[in-house]
Design an enzyme around this catalytic site. Sequence first.
Site, PDB file in Angstrom:
ATOM      1  N   GLU A 220       0.873  -1.138   0.047  1.00 48.92           N
ATOM      2  CA  GLU A 220       0.014   0.122  -0.020  1.00 48.92           C
ATOM      3  C   GLU A 220       0.890   1.135   0.045  1.00 48.92           C
ATOM      4  OE1 GLU A 220      -3.324   0.211  -0.160  1.00 48.92           O
ATOM      5  OE2 GLU A 220      -3.666  -1.960   0.013  1.00 48.92           O
ATOM      6  N   CYS A 254      -2.339   9.460   2.400  1.00 47.98           N
ATOM      7  CA  CYS A 254      -1.813   8.932   1.250  1.00 47.98           C
ATOM      8  C   CYS A 254      -2.412   9.116   0.048  1.00 47.98           C
ATOM      9  CB  CYS A 254      -1.674   7.558   1.296  1.00 47.98           C
ATOM     10  SG  CYS A 254      -3.005   6.646   1.800  1.00 47.98           S
TER      11      CYS A 254
END
Length: 467
Positions: A220, A254
């Site tokens: 991720e 993010c």
Amino acid sequence: MKTITLSNTHTSHILDILAKQKTYYRSGVTHPLEVRRANLKALHQAITQFEPKLVEAVGKDLNKNSFEAYTTEIGLVYKEIRHAIKNLPRWMKPKKYTTDLHNLPGASRMYPEPYGVSLIIAPWNYPIQLMLSPLVGALAGGNTAVLKPSELAPATAGVMQEMIDQWFEPEAVAMVQGDAEVSTFLLEQQWDKIFFTGSVPVGKIVMEKAAKHLTPLTLELGGKSPVIVDDTADLDYTARKIVWGKFLNCGQTCVAPDYVLVVGRERADRFVELLEKYLGEFYGESPMESPHYTKIINDRHFMRLSGLLEGTQPVIGGQKNQEQCRIAPTVFYPVDLDHPVMADEIFGPLLPILPVDSLDRAFDIVLDKPKPLAAYLFTTSRRNEKRFIREIPAGGGCINNVVMHVASSSLPFGGVGPSGMGEYHGRASFDAFTHWKGMLKQSRIMEMKMAYPGKAPSLKVIRKILS
Ligand code: NAD
């Protein structure tokens, strides 16, 4: 707080945990539905018990207030746990597949098999959620887990350590704190699954380490997530959403909008005015003092972001305070592609706005960059929406919103290529920690003897059966 580094005691402690987890996993204890559910319930109770301490700790590490700590960290984990507890029986059911003629009589099924002993490495920006959400998947999937939190959010890591130690036996779930050296040592061991959340450069290192043992891996990662505002978008609505999603956690998210492409110069001018209006409304005249505004994680990141500010003249913000690691919400306008903020992921409260002549140009700019973790479009045109979904590759994203696709227990979340591989959240978390094993059960009645040497009737018949 002192960073925990690798010493001899540490390595033997890690090896001891790993050996215990391997034995424990092999005993089969973690497999049954009731055990998985009991572990998930224990995690829920653990978080409930430690909630005040966890909130205080993220307050220390990132200046998050209790509202933000709950909505962006703890609340999402509770939701993931409840969703998993409810749906586990369905997720664990073997899947039926059709059986080919040449395998009849027989039955074909996929069985969910836990990977086994997993390693979960987390970053600092949402230190609770990004550590514990993958753990929900690991436990739901019937795995054991070793957790490595980020050393850059030490207060939160400390409280999570206390919580895990109190609620779980180390052979089921253990936490190992430390810096990159500790992380490297962990990655050198043989795991059945690695789940990593963090930056692209470290993601590459993790993948190299996983390759050594061919360990199944979820990455991720991050990247520059674009926002396109087309010539039909409602600018007022768009500005509100972008101010919220960009400056949440000081831009250290993010999937935060990294840069905004606005179609039409005049509309871009108006959009920047609206950004200023909503920044004032949400954070007041001195955002750096606002209780709703967090801080930059540490001096290194403060210096990195200050470097991007050097020699520039933002149209909004630009103020900073090194001692407190604070940088005000900052907007650069108009920006062209050569501006330093357009090189790498910003991961901070700096927002470049690029006016463009057309939607085609906006698409070209996005397509020239590596595939992002998220991509966003603001529009009222169904045609543009369809085109965006078809033509812009990204891990995921939203139409007429930002960030919120992450906060869903039913929508899988992950990157693609340079922004990551694999998905999680909800059922996808279960799948991320599960190997689906395809099995054929052959009936012994009516044995097919044609495959045996010399028993086939003719190639013509075989061709018919296999076609
Ligand atoms: P990072 O890659 O520096 O660190 C992540 C973890 O890796 C930490 O636990 C750290 O101790 C460890 N680590 C650091 N260097 C290492 C090395 N050389 N070898 C092995 N392990 C190492 O990332 P960060 O600064 O903590 O987080 C910010 C990045 O994470 C941003 O790029 C952001 O986009 C990304 N991110 C992605 C997601 C997502 O869900 N896709 C979520 C949050 C953050």
